[in-house]
Scaffold this motif. Sequence first.
Motif, PDB file in Angstrom:
ATOM      1  N   PHE A   1      -1.352  -3.229  -1.839  1.00  0.00           N
ATOM      2  CA  PHE A   1      -3.081  -3.739  -2.913  1.00  0.00           C
ATOM      3  C   PHE A   1      -2.461  -4.440  -4.077  1.00  0.00           C
ATOM      4  O   PHE A   1      -3.742  -5.352  -4.066  1.00  0.00           O
ATOM      5  CB  PHE A   1      -3.947  -2.357  -2.641  1.00  0.00           C
ATOM      6  N   LEU A   2      -1.853  -4.244  -4.560  1.00  0.00           N
ATOM      7  CA  LEU A   2      -1.282  -5.066  -5.809  1.00  0.00           C
ATOM      8  C   LEU A   2      -1.035  -6.205  -5.237  1.00  0.00           C
ATOM      9  O   LEU A   2      -1.324  -7.048  -5.747  1.00  0.00           O
ATOM     10  CB  LEU A   2      -0.190  -4.132  -6.721  1.00  0.00           C
ATOM     11  N   ALA A   3      -0.157  -6.191  -4.426  1.00  0.00           N
ATOM     12  CA  ALA A   3       0.388  -7.347  -3.748  1.00  0.00           C
ATOM     13  C   ALA A   3      -0.730  -8.136  -2.849  1.00  0.00           C
ATOM     14  O   ALA A   3      -0.141  -9.497  -2.618  1.00  0.00           O
ATOM     15  CB  ALA A   3       1.694  -7.473  -3.147  1.00  0.00           C
ATOM     16  N   TRP A   4      -1.650  -7.938  -2.470  1.00  0.00           N
ATOM     17  CA  TRP A   4      -2.481  -8.638  -1.579  1.00  0.00           C
ATOM     18  C   TRP A   4      -3.305  -9.326  -2.118  1.00  0.00           C
ATOM     19  O   TRP A   4      -3.965  -9.642  -3.919  1.00  0.00           O
ATOM     20  CB  TRP A   4      -3.634  -7.741  -1.525  1.00  0.00           C
ATOM     21  N   SER A   5      -3.562 -10.866  -2.085  1.00  0.00           N
ATOM     22  CA  SER A   5      -3.843 -12.063  -3.105  1.00  0.00           C
ATOM     23  C   SER A   5      -4.788 -12.677  -1.826  1.00  0.00           C
ATOM     24  O   SER A   5      -4.462 -12.619  -0.902  1.00  0.00           O
ATOM     25  CB  SER A   5      -2.798 -12.973  -3.328  1.00  0.00           C
ATOM     26  N   MET A   6      -5.005 -14.195  -2.575  1.00  0.00           N
ATOM     27  CA  MET A   6      -5.403 -15.139  -1.599  1.00  0.00           C
ATOM     28  C   MET A   6      -5.162 -15.445  -0.274  1.00  0.00           C
ATOM     29  O   MET A   6      -4.511 -15.846   0.682  1.00  0.00           O
ATOM     30  CB  MET A   6      -5.741 -16.367  -2.174  1.00  0.00           C
ATOM     31  N   SER A   7      -3.772 -16.069  -0.999  1.00  0.00           N
ATOM     32  CA  SER A   7      -2.410 -16.614  -0.093  1.00  0.00           C
ATOM     33  C   SER A   7      -1.354 -15.463   1.000  1.00  0.00           C
ATOM     34  O   SER A   7      -0.796 -16.015   1.658  1.00  0.00           O
ATOM     35  CB  SER A   7      -1.505 -17.507  -1.187  1.00  0.00           C
ATOM     36  N   ASP A   8      -2.085 -14.863   0.808  1.00  0.00           N
ATOM     37  CA  ASP A   8      -0.397 -13.198   1.340  1.00  0.00           C
ATOM     38  C   ASP A   8      -2.182 -12.438   1.442  1.00  0.00           C
ATOM     39  O   ASP A   8      -2.000 -11.395   2.123  1.00  0.00           O
ATOM     40  CB  ASP A   8       0.118 -12.616   0.418  1.00  0.00           C
ATOM     41  N   PHE A   9      -3.139 -12.872   2.319  1.00  0.00           N
ATOM     42  CA  PHE A   9      -4.124 -12.381   3.065  1.00  0.00           C
ATOM     43  C   PHE A   9      -4.567 -11.159   3.795  1.00  0.00           C
ATOM     44  O   PHE A   9      -4.615  -9.915   4.205  1.00  0.00           O
ATOM     45  CB  PHE A   9      -5.574 -13.610   3.061  1.00  0.00           C
ATOM     46  N   ASP A  10      -3.743 -11.863   5.045  1.00  0.00           N
ATOM     47  CA  ASP A  10      -3.398 -11.190   6.537  1.00  0.00           C
ATOM     48  C   ASP A  10      -2.130 -10.090   5.818  1.00  0.00           C
ATOM     49  O   ASP A  10      -1.873  -8.696   7.145  1.00  0.00           O
ATOM     50  CB  ASP A  10      -3.273 -11.291   7.432  1.00  0.00           C
ATOM     51  N   SER A  11      -1.005  -9.902   4.881  1.00  0.00           N
ATOM     52  CA  SER A  11      -0.789  -8.394   4.648  1.00  0.00           C
ATOM     53  C   SER A  11      -1.230  -7.298   4.140  1.00  0.00           C
ATOM     54  O   SER A  11      -0.299  -6.206   5.032  1.00  0.00           O
ATOM     55  CB  SER A  11       0.194  -8.876   3.356  1.00  0.00           C
ATOM     56  N   LEU A  12      -2.460  -7.342   3.889  1.00  0.00           N
ATOM     57  CA  LEU A  12      -2.868  -5.821   3.927  1.00  0.00           C
ATOM     58  C   LEU A  12      -2.782  -5.193   4.903  1.00  0.00           C
ATOM     59  O   LEU A  12      -3.023  -4.374   5.239  1.00  0.00           O
ATOM     60  CB  LEU A  12      -3.820  -6.161   2.979  1.00  0.00           C
ATOM     61  N   PHE A  13      -3.397  -5.970   5.597  1.00  0.00           N
ATOM     62  CA  PHE A  13      -4.015  -5.471   7.313  1.00  0.00           C
ATOM     63  C   PHE A  13      -2.545  -5.225   8.368  1.00  0.00           C
ATOM     64  O   PHE A  13      -2.863  -4.390   9.284  1.00  0.00           O
ATOM     65  CB  PHE A  13      -4.644  -6.210   8.019  1.00  0.00           C
ATOM     66  N   SER A  14      -1.651  -5.615   7.964  1.00  0.00           N
ATOM     67  CA  SER A  14      -1.031  -5.233   8.522  1.00  0.00           C
ATOM     68  C   SER A  14       0.286  -4.068   8.178  1.00  0.00           C
ATOM     69  O   SER A  14       0.807  -2.755   8.972  1.00  0.00           O
ATOM     70  CB  SER A  14       0.215  -6.159   9.333  1.00  0.00           C
ATOM     71  N   LYS A  15       0.238  -3.922   7.118  1.00  0.00           N
ATOM     72  CA  LYS A  15       1.037  -2.880   5.873  1.00  0.00           C
ATOM     73  C   LYS A  15       0.466  -2.306   5.820  1.00  0.00           C
ATOM     74  O   LYS A  15       0.837  -0.783   5.910  1.00  0.00           O
ATOM     75  CB  LYS A  15       1.240  -3.631   5.191  1.00  0.00           C
ATOM     76  N   VAL A  16      -1.237  -1.194   5.502  1.00  0.00           N
ATOM     77  CA  VAL A  16      -1.645  -0.370   5.748  1.00  0.00           C
ATOM     78  C   VAL A  16      -2.029   0.493   6.465  1.00  0.00           C
ATOM     79  O   VAL A  16      -3.281  -0.647   7.470  1.00  0.00           O
ATOM     80  CB  VAL A  16      -2.662  -0.297   4.757  1.00  0.00           C
ATOM     81  N   LYS A  17      -2.115   0.921   7.322  1.00  0.00           N
ATOM     82  CA  LYS A  17      -2.081   1.829   8.882  1.00  0.00           C
ATOM     83  C   LYS A  17      -3.012   2.676   9.245  1.00  0.00           C
ATOM     84  O   LYS A  17      -3.599   2.908   9.992  1.00  0.00           O
ATOM     85  CB  LYS A  17      -0.808   1.986   9.593  1.00  0.00           C
ATOM     86  N   ASP A  18      -2.980   3.428   7.250  1.00  0.00           N
ATOM     87  CA  ASP A  18      -4.146   3.960   7.968  1.00  0.00           C
ATOM     88  C   ASP A  18      -6.151   3.825   7.967  1.00  0.00           C
ATOM     89  O   ASP A  18      -6.257   5.010   8.044  1.00  0.00           O
ATOM     90  CB  ASP A  18      -4.133   4.989   6.347  1.00  0.00           C
ATOM     91  N   VAL A  19      -6.345   2.980   7.511  1.00  0.00           N
ATOM     92  CA  VAL A  19      -7.478   2.077   8.065  1.00  0.00           C
ATOM     93  C   VAL A  19      -7.471   1.677   9.083  1.00  0.00           C
ATOM     94  O   VAL A  19      -7.015   0.422   9.524  1.00  0.00           O
ATOM     95  CB  VAL A  19      -7.448   1.230   6.439  1.00  0.00           C
ATOM     96  N   LYS A  20      -8.520   1.821   9.916  1.00  0.00           N
ATOM     97  CA  LYS A  20      -9.279   0.877  10.458  1.00  0.00           C
ATOM     98  C   LYS A  20      -9.165  -0.243  10.708  1.00  0.00           C
ATOM     99  O   LYS A  20     -10.931  -0.395  10.529  1.00  0.00           O
ATOM    100  CB  LYS A  20     -10.399   1.879  11.468  1.00  0.00           C
ATOM    101  N   TRP A  21      -8.943  -1.172  10.209  1.00  0.00           N
ATOM    102  CA  TRP A  21      -9.145  -2.478   9.796  1.00  0.00           C
ATOM    103  C   TRP A  21     -10.344  -3.358  10.813  1.00  0.00           C
ATOM    104  O   TRP A  21     -10.830  -4.307  10.723  1.00  0.00           O
ATOM    105  CB  TRP A  21      -7.876  -3.290   9.468  1.00  0.00           C
ATOM    106  N   ALA A  22      -9.410  -3.531  12.350  1.00  0.00           N
ATOM    107  CA  ALA A  22     -10.560  -3.783  13.515  1.00  0.00           C
ATOM    108  C   ALA A  22     -11.392  -4.005  13.616  1.00  0.00           C
ATOM    109  O   ALA A  22     -12.797  -4.730  14.187  1.00  0.00           O
ATOM    110  CB  ALA A  22      -9.627  -3.415  14.940  1.00  0.00           C
ATOM    111  N   SER A  23     -12.091  -2.544  13.028  1.00  0.00           N
ATOM    112  CA  SER A  23     -13.961  -2.398  12.988  1.00  0.00           C
ATOM    113  C   SER A  23     -14.040  -3.111  11.680  1.00  0.00           C
ATOM    114  O   SER A  23     -15.702  -3.709  11.734  1.00  0.00           O
ATOM    115  CB  SER A  23     -14.295  -0.933  12.673  1.00  0.00           C
ATOM    116  N   LEU A  24     -13.807  -4.195  11.132  1.00  0.00           N
ATOM    117  CA  LEU A  24     -13.962  -5.291   9.958  1.00  0.00           C
ATOM    118  C   LEU A  24     -14.689  -5.877  10.098  1.00  0.00           C
ATOM    119  O   LEU A  24     -15.897  -6.411  10.168  1.00  0.00           O
ATOM    120  CB  LEU A  24     -13.290  -5.140   8.773  1.00  0.00           C
ATOM    121  N   LYS A  25     -14.540  -6.763  11.613  1.00  0.00           N
ATOM    122  CA  LYS A  25     -14.392  -8.295  12.518  1.00  0.00           C
ATOM    123  C   LYS A  25     -16.953  -7.595  12.522  1.00  0.00           C
ATOM    124  O   LYS A  25     -17.100  -8.940  13.139  1.00  0.00           O
ATOM    125  CB  LYS A  25     -14.216  -7.992  13.560  1.00  0.00           C
ATOM    126  N   GLU A  26     -16.791  -6.865  12.386  1.00  0.00           N
ATOM    127  CA  GLU A  26     -18.169  -6.650  12.629  1.00  0.00           C
ATOM    128  C   GLU A  26     -19.500  -6.211  11.470  1.00  0.00           C
ATOM    129  O   GLU A  26     -20.537  -6.302  12.153  1.00  0.00           O
ATOM    130  CB  GLU A  26     -18.563  -5.174  13.769  1.00  0.00           C
TER     131      GLU A  26
END
Length: 330
Positions: free
Chosen positions: A280-305
């Motif tokens: 989360f500290l490293a998450w930024s506009m230019s490295d946007f997709d890094s958070l979704f691949s590194k943090v596995k404990d959150v069900k990010w796929a449901s965010l698309k809705e």
Amino acid sequence: MKNRLVVTLTTVHGSRQFFLNQLARYALVVFVLLAAVSFFISNPLLLKTSEDLEELAIDHEQLSQDYELMLGSQQLYKSEMDELSGTLNSLMSQKAQLEEENVRIGALNQSLDQSLEGLEQLLGLPISDTMTETRAEELQVMASKRLYFLHMIPNGMPIRSPRITARFGSRLHPVLKKRHNHNGIDFKASIGTPIYATADAVVEYAGYHKQSGYGKLIILLHNFGFKTYYGHLNKVKVGNREFVRKGQLIGYSGNTGISTGPHLHYEVRHLFTPLDPAPFLAWSMSDFDSLFSKVKDVKWASLKEMYPLNQSRVGQEQPSSQKEISSAAK
């Protein structure tokens, strides 16, 4: 008396006679004849002269009228020339303005292209060979959606500190001397260092929290079930249930609670699950997709809705942020 000429003049006072000799008589006769001849000769000349004078007067009147007409025409031509000169000056001024505007528009377009190229770099995308209107709209939509998430989900540094003294994970407690799970990251900081909110939130708790050992503690409740903890503070600047924005000053670092020295204890949680704050500290506009691949404990796929990601119409291409979240969550 034969050779004399008698001239009689009669007045109211009487008559008077004058006697002229023969020479005088001849002179008188010549005078009378000359007068008669002069009369008959000069009369036609006078008539002719009078006619000429009348013609000259008519010509003079005509010339006067022509002169006045010429003066009027000259004034009209002068007025038209002045008007044309003014129009020409106006056109020249407009031409100069248009040239300046073209230069300004050219510079603006160049600046806009550079800004859009800079936006591509900021978004971590390859630089386009040509910047089209469609590409510019895509970049704008992508940047807006990324900014939305960057304001809703914790990201960036909560404090300006160059040193991390303890990371997330199992460790030996420095005071209790037992191994335990360290649920956050510790930043070394002098007492009174400003602390900032890492995302828009509402204050769930702000005050001294004795049970946790965090001393003066701030808990922020963010969107999508995220929370952030700011422990061992010296001073709290916000109150319970207040709304705060990303980057807002919320307190100052300290050494309260169970602590061996001045520092900030920072946590990121999703619902009741502590998460490693590092991604989360490293998450930024230019490295946007890094958070979704590194943090596995959150069900990010449901965010698309979630709004605003679900605004695309049926049959249209899926927005880039949905693609990034969906692909990273697989």
